[in-house]
Design an enzyme around this catalytic site. Structure first.
Site, mmCIF file in Angstrom:
data_model
loop_
_atom_site.group_PDB
_atom_site.id
_atom_site.type_symbol
_atom_site.label_atom_id
_atom_site.label_comp_id
_atom_site.label_asym_id
_atom_site.label_seq_id
_atom_site.Cartn_x
_atom_site.Cartn_y
_atom_site.Cartn_z
ATOM 1 C CG ASP A 45 4.177 -7.358 27.535
ATOM 2 O OD1 ASP A 45 4.703 -8.448 27.236
ATOM 3 O OD2 ASP A 45 3.989 -6.450 26.705
ATOM 4 N NE ARG A 147 9.663 24.897 41.575
ATOM 5 C CZ ARG A 147 10.909 25.352 41.507
ATOM 6 N NH1 ARG A 147 11.585 25.279 40.392
ATOM 7 N NH2 ARG A 147 11.471 25.874 42.584
ATOM 8 C CD GLN A 224 2.160 3.125 45.633
ATOM 9 O OE1 GLN A 224 1.316 2.858 44.779
ATOM 10 N NE2 GLN A 224 1.942 3.983 46.596
HETATM 11 P P1 NAP Z 1 -1.309 -2.631 33.379
HETATM 12 O O1 NAP Z 1 -2.021 -1.383 33.784
HETATM 13 O O2 NAP Z 1 -2.090 -3.847 33.054
HETATM 14 O O3 NAP Z 1 -0.294 -2.320 32.167
HETATM 15 C C1 NAP Z 1 -0.474 -1.292 31.303
HETATM 16 C C2 NAP Z 1 -0.211 -1.768 29.881
HETATM 17 O O4 NAP Z 1 1.195 -1.804 29.627
HETATM 18 C C3 NAP Z 1 -0.747 -3.167 29.592
HETATM 19 O O5 NAP Z 1 -1.385 -3.143 28.349
HETATM 20 C C4 NAP Z 1 0.531 -3.989 29.521
HETATM 21 O O6 NAP Z 1 0.422 -5.128 28.719
HETATM 22 C C5 NAP Z 1 1.472 -3.006 28.901
HETATM 23 N N1 NAP Z 1 2.909 -3.277 29.005
HETATM 24 C C6 NAP Z 1 3.625 -3.712 30.070
HETATM 25 N N2 NAP Z 1 4.932 -3.804 29.765
HETATM 26 C C7 NAP Z 1 5.040 -3.407 28.464
HETATM 27 C C8 NAP Z 1 6.139 -3.266 27.573
HETATM 28 N N3 NAP Z 1 7.386 -3.522 27.973
HETATM 29 N N4 NAP Z 1 5.890 -2.825 26.313
HETATM 30 C C9 NAP Z 1 4.653 -2.533 25.902
HETATM 31 N N5 NAP Z 1 3.566 -2.645 26.710
HETATM 32 C C10 NAP Z 1 3.770 -3.065 27.976
HETATM 33 O O7 NAP Z 1 -0.269 -2.982 34.542
HETATM 34 P P2 NAP Z 1 0.766 -4.173 34.548
HETATM 35 O O8 NAP Z 1 0.346 -5.222 33.577
HETATM 36 O O9 NAP Z 1 1.031 -4.526 35.968
HETATM 37 O O10 NAP Z 1 2.067 -3.454 33.950
HETATM 38 C C11 NAP Z 1 2.767 -2.491 34.684
HETATM 39 C C12 NAP Z 1 3.261 -1.543 33.665
HETATM 40 O O11 NAP Z 1 2.209 -0.697 33.258
HETATM 41 C C13 NAP Z 1 4.325 -0.584 34.138
HETATM 42 O O12 NAP Z 1 5.596 -1.168 34.104
HETATM 43 C C14 NAP Z 1 4.165 0.547 33.151
HETATM 44 O O13 NAP Z 1 5.063 0.432 32.068
HETATM 45 C C15 NAP Z 1 2.770 0.411 32.605
HETATM 46 N N6 NAP Z 1 2.027 1.630 32.838
HETATM 47 C C16 NAP Z 1 1.707 2.382 31.762
HETATM 48 C C17 NAP Z 1 1.060 3.592 31.913
HETATM 49 C C18 NAP Z 1 0.759 4.378 30.701
HETATM 50 O O14 NAP Z 1 1.026 3.905 29.586
HETATM 51 N N7 NAP Z 1 0.230 5.579 30.851
HETATM 52 C C19 NAP Z 1 0.724 4.046 33.188
HETATM 53 C C20 NAP Z 1 1.056 3.247 34.270
HETATM 54 C C21 NAP Z 1 1.727 2.040 34.093
HETATM 55 P P3 NAP Z 1 -0.429 -6.423 29.178
HETATM 56 O O15 NAP Z 1 -1.868 -6.035 28.983
HETATM 57 O O16 NAP Z 1 0.012 -7.461 28.206
HETATM 58 O O17 NAP Z 1 -0.090 -6.739 30.594
#
Ligand code: NAP
Ligand code: MN
Length: 264
Positions: A45, A147, A224
């Site tokens: 994703d 907050r 970011q």
């Molecule tokens: P990443 O750290 O690799 O992504 C975190 C996880 O979110 C990965 O497993 C990714 O899937 C999954 N993901 C992304 N979009 C999704 C969706 N619409 N539905 C379900 N899972 C989804 O970073 P990245 O691949 O660049 O993705 C950025 C995204 O990370 C941000 O948009 C945010 O949603 C997510 N994120 C999540 C957290 C958390 O859950 N605590 C914290 C920070 C960011 P893939 O492994 O297939 O890429």
């Protein structure tokens, strides 16, 4: 018909990219990184998020499809073993397009300049070390003084990502809505926030205004933002949509089940 392929750049994804490119060119399709009609994302994703932002200026002209080379994804819902089937469908133009809502982010800085961004998953505002203090306005009316660690504003298709980890609801992407979720809000006799996720319909706005000069980070999907000194940020359902090429039914709730409960 013009296509481009976005790879996560690991060995397996790159190998699939080469294969797909060869097949599609054999069918007479043209590879065009700049102005494709269809973008095939190979990876996860996260790879599709990159593809989305690479073509964010021409969302009305492009359709996305994702192949996962790791676990099943929400945007990357095709298996590598289905590549040939997928190529055939693309070459024969046998697909329909579904549209999902996006989040519009308007950042206004202290010189009244406005920058606009679109998010496929979500935008966040968070402060890593000191308490984030933000006034929250709904439709321009003061709602609460937040907050805590931060706030997350997500799209329906992003509701299974960060939003879900924050206890937000999973929202079906046919709903034109955005969701506001809290990150560790401070709640006691003095400070009060609503505590529950809020779901806003189209045309409603959520405005965040920093209460005092403080440092915080802003993200849009994986990016970011370098926001500088900002006056406020406004979030709403965007008028733009993201288009996904659909070659077979794979309903959203089935994807939720197969991703989070169990996959056969
Ligand atoms: P990443 O750290 O690799 O992504 C975190 C996880 O979110 C990965 O497993 C990714 O899937 C999954 N993901 C992304 N979009 C999704 C969706 N619409 N539905 C379900 N899972 C989804 O970073 P990245 O691949 O660049 O993705 C950025 C995204 O990370 C941000 O948009 C945010 O949603 C997510 N994120 C999540 C957290 C958390 O859950 N605590 C914290 C920070 C960011 P893939 O492994 O297939 O890429
Ligand atoms: Mn990822």
């Amino acid at each position: 018909m013009k296509f481009s392929i976005q790879s996560r750049n690991d060995a397996i994804s790159n190998e699939l990219k080469e294969l797909a490119q060869g097949y599609l060119q054999d069918f007479g399709l043209i590879m065009d990184e700049k102005e494709p009609d269809i973008v095939i994302s190979i990876g996860g994703d996260g790879t599709l998020l990159h593809a989305f932002h690479n073509h964010v200026k021409r969302l009305d002209k492009v359709a996305f499809v994702g192949i996962h080379t790791g676990h099943l994804g929400f945007y990357a819902d095709w298996k590598p073993s289905e590549l040939e089937k997928l190529v055939l469908c693309i070459a024969k133009n046998q697909y329909r397009v579904v549209e999902y809502p996006l989040l519009e982010v308007n950042v206004r800085n202290n010189s009244s300049e406005v920058s606009t961004y679109l998010a496929l998953n979500e935008a966040t505002i968070k402060s890593p070390n000191v308490t984030l203090v933000m006034d929250v306005f709904l439709n321009d009316r003061h709602f609460e003084r937040f907050r805590g660690d931060g706030l997350c504003i997500s799209t329906p298709s992003g509701s299974t990502a960060y939003n879900k980890a924050l206890g937000g609801a999973i929202i079906h992407p046919t709903l034109q809505a955005i969701q506001v979720t809290e990150m560790a809000s401070i709640n006691n006799r003095v400070f009060r926030t609503i505590g529950s996720p809020l779901v806003l319909p189209a045309h409603h706005t959520c405005k965040l205004k920093p209460v005092k000069n403080q440092t915080f980070t802003m993200t849009v999907d994986h990016l970011q933002l370098d926001h500088g000194e900002l006056d406020h940020v406004i979030f709403r359902v965007a008028k733009e949509k993201v288009r996904f090429a659909r070659f077979r039914p794979f309903p959203f709730w089935e994807r939720v089940h197969d991703s989070f409960i169990a996959s056969e």
